[in-house]
Write a protein that holds these residues in place. Structure first.
Motif, PDB file in Angstrom:
ATOM      1  N   ASN A 163       0.836  -1.189   0.000  1.00  0.00           N
ATOM      2  CA  ASN A 163       0.000   0.000   0.000  1.00  0.00           C
ATOM      3  C   ASN A 163       0.875   1.245   0.000  1.00  0.00           C
ATOM      4  O   ASN A 163       0.553   2.235  -0.647  1.00  0.00           O
ATOM      5  CB  ASN A 163      -0.924   0.001   1.217  1.00  0.00           C
ATOM      6  CG  ASN A 163      -1.881   1.164   1.193  1.00  0.00           C
ATOM      7  OD1 ASN A 163      -2.600   1.349   0.223  1.00  0.00           O
ATOM      8  ND2 ASN A 163      -1.868   1.968   2.243  1.00  0.00           N
ATOM      9  N   THR A 164       1.991   1.161   0.708  1.00  0.00           N
ATOM     10  CA  THR A 164       2.936   2.259   0.793  1.00  0.00           C
ATOM     11  C   THR A 164       4.311   1.706   1.134  1.00  0.00           C
ATOM     12  O   THR A 164       4.423   0.596   1.642  1.00  0.00           O
ATOM     13  CB  THR A 164       2.508   3.297   1.854  1.00  0.00           C
ATOM     14  OG1 THR A 164       3.445   4.362   1.890  1.00  0.00           O
ATOM     15  CG2 THR A 164       2.391   2.686   3.229  1.00  0.00           C
ATOM     16  N   LYS A 175       6.257   3.436   6.888  1.00  0.00           N
ATOM     17  CA  LYS A 175       5.613   2.889   8.071  1.00  0.00           C
ATOM     18  C   LYS A 175       5.894   3.796   9.261  1.00  0.00           C
ATOM     19  O   LYS A 175       6.834   4.595   9.248  1.00  0.00           O
ATOM     20  CB  LYS A 175       6.108   1.478   8.367  1.00  0.00           C
ATOM     21  CG  LYS A 175       7.512   1.412   8.929  1.00  0.00           C
ATOM     22  CD  LYS A 175       7.846  -0.004   9.364  1.00  0.00           C
ATOM     23  CE  LYS A 175       8.989  -0.018  10.367  1.00  0.00           C
ATOM     24  NZ  LYS A 175       9.099  -1.288  11.028  1.00  0.00           N
ATOM     25  N   GLN A 188      10.623   5.501   5.720  1.00  0.00           N
ATOM     26  CA  GLN A 188      10.538   4.630   4.543  1.00  0.00           C
ATOM     27  C   GLN A 188      11.064   3.250   4.922  1.00  0.00           C
ATOM     28  O   GLN A 188      12.041   3.122   5.665  1.00  0.00           O
ATOM     29  CB  GLN A 188      11.359   5.214   3.395  1.00  0.00           C
ATOM     30  CG  GLN A 188      11.094   4.510   2.078  1.00  0.00           C
ATOM     31  CD  GLN A 188      11.701   5.265   0.906  1.00  0.00           C
ATOM     32  OE1 GLN A 188      12.805   5.755   0.983  1.00  0.00           O
ATOM     33  NE2 GLN A 188      10.952   5.356  -0.183  1.00  0.00           N
ATOM     34  N   CYS A 229       3.213  -2.348  -6.168  1.00  0.00           N
ATOM     35  CA  CYS A 229       2.822  -1.270  -5.255  1.00  0.00           C
ATOM     36  C   CYS A 229       1.514  -0.660  -5.738  1.00  0.00           C
ATOM     37  O   CYS A 229       1.270  -0.580  -6.941  1.00  0.00           O
ATOM     38  CB  CYS A 229       3.871  -0.162  -5.237  1.00  0.00           C
ATOM     39  SG  CYS A 229       5.482  -0.683  -4.708  1.00  0.00           S
ATOM     40  N   ASP A 262       0.804   2.527  -5.270  1.00  0.00           N
ATOM     41  CA  ASP A 262       1.189   3.843  -5.770  1.00  0.00           C
ATOM     42  C   ASP A 262       2.359   3.692  -6.749  1.00  0.00           C
ATOM     43  O   ASP A 262       3.435   3.246  -6.355  1.00  0.00           O
ATOM     44  CB  ASP A 262       1.600   4.728  -4.599  1.00  0.00           C
ATOM     45  CG  ASP A 262       1.903   6.161  -4.995  1.00  0.00           C
ATOM     46  OD1 ASP A 262       2.095   6.441  -6.202  1.00  0.00           O
ATOM     47  OD2 ASP A 262       1.966   7.006  -4.093  1.00  0.00           O
ATOM     48  N   ASP A 269       5.977   4.545  -5.798  1.00  0.00           N
ATOM     49  CA  ASP A 269       6.768   3.661  -4.942  1.00  0.00           C
ATOM     50  C   ASP A 269       7.526   2.582  -5.712  1.00  0.00           C
ATOM     51  O   ASP A 269       8.393   1.916  -5.144  1.00  0.00           O
ATOM     52  CB  ASP A 269       5.866   2.979  -3.909  1.00  0.00           C
ATOM     53  CG  ASP A 269       5.402   3.925  -2.817  1.00  0.00           C
ATOM     54  OD1 ASP A 269       6.130   4.883  -2.503  1.00  0.00           O
ATOM     55  OD2 ASP A 269       4.307   3.686  -2.261  1.00  0.00           O
TER      56      ASP A 269
END
Length: 99
Positions: free
Chosen positions: A49-50, A53, A61, A88, A90, A93
């Motif tokens: 998702n990304t 964290k 990152q 990913c 996005d 990323d």
């Protein structure tokens, strides 16, 4: 199924068992980076998702070692999915994922 770091180990293992059971109705696992920590999962595809964290103090990152560890859950030898897929949500990323 859901797996995250502060989930008690026995619950985490139970969630993994349910997800791995081909006779269960669980087809999607939503997880934090905790899945990179010793769980054997029958996963075909990881979708980040990304690449960030919360480390308890700030948003950071994911380091490359963590990304590889998590991505390595997809497509495991002796699993129904010997060839895994990683991507990913996005597109921004993807550069970090490919490093």
């Amino acid at each position: 199924c859901v797996i995250y770091g502060t989930l008690p180990p026995e619950i985490r293992a139970e969630q993994a068992r349910r997800f791995n059971d081909p006779n269960s109705d669980y087809e999607v696992l939503v997880a934090s980076d905790a899945i990179g920590m010793g769980l054997n999962l029958s996963i075909k595809r990881i979708i980040f998702n990304t690449m960030f964290k919360n480390n308890g103090e700030k948003i950071v990152q994911l380091d490359h070692s963590s990304v590889k560890q998590i991505a390595g859950r997809a497509g495991r030898r002796n699993s129904p999915y010997p060839q895994g897929e990683v991507t990913c949500r996005d597109p921004f990323d993807m550069k970090h994922l490919r490093k």
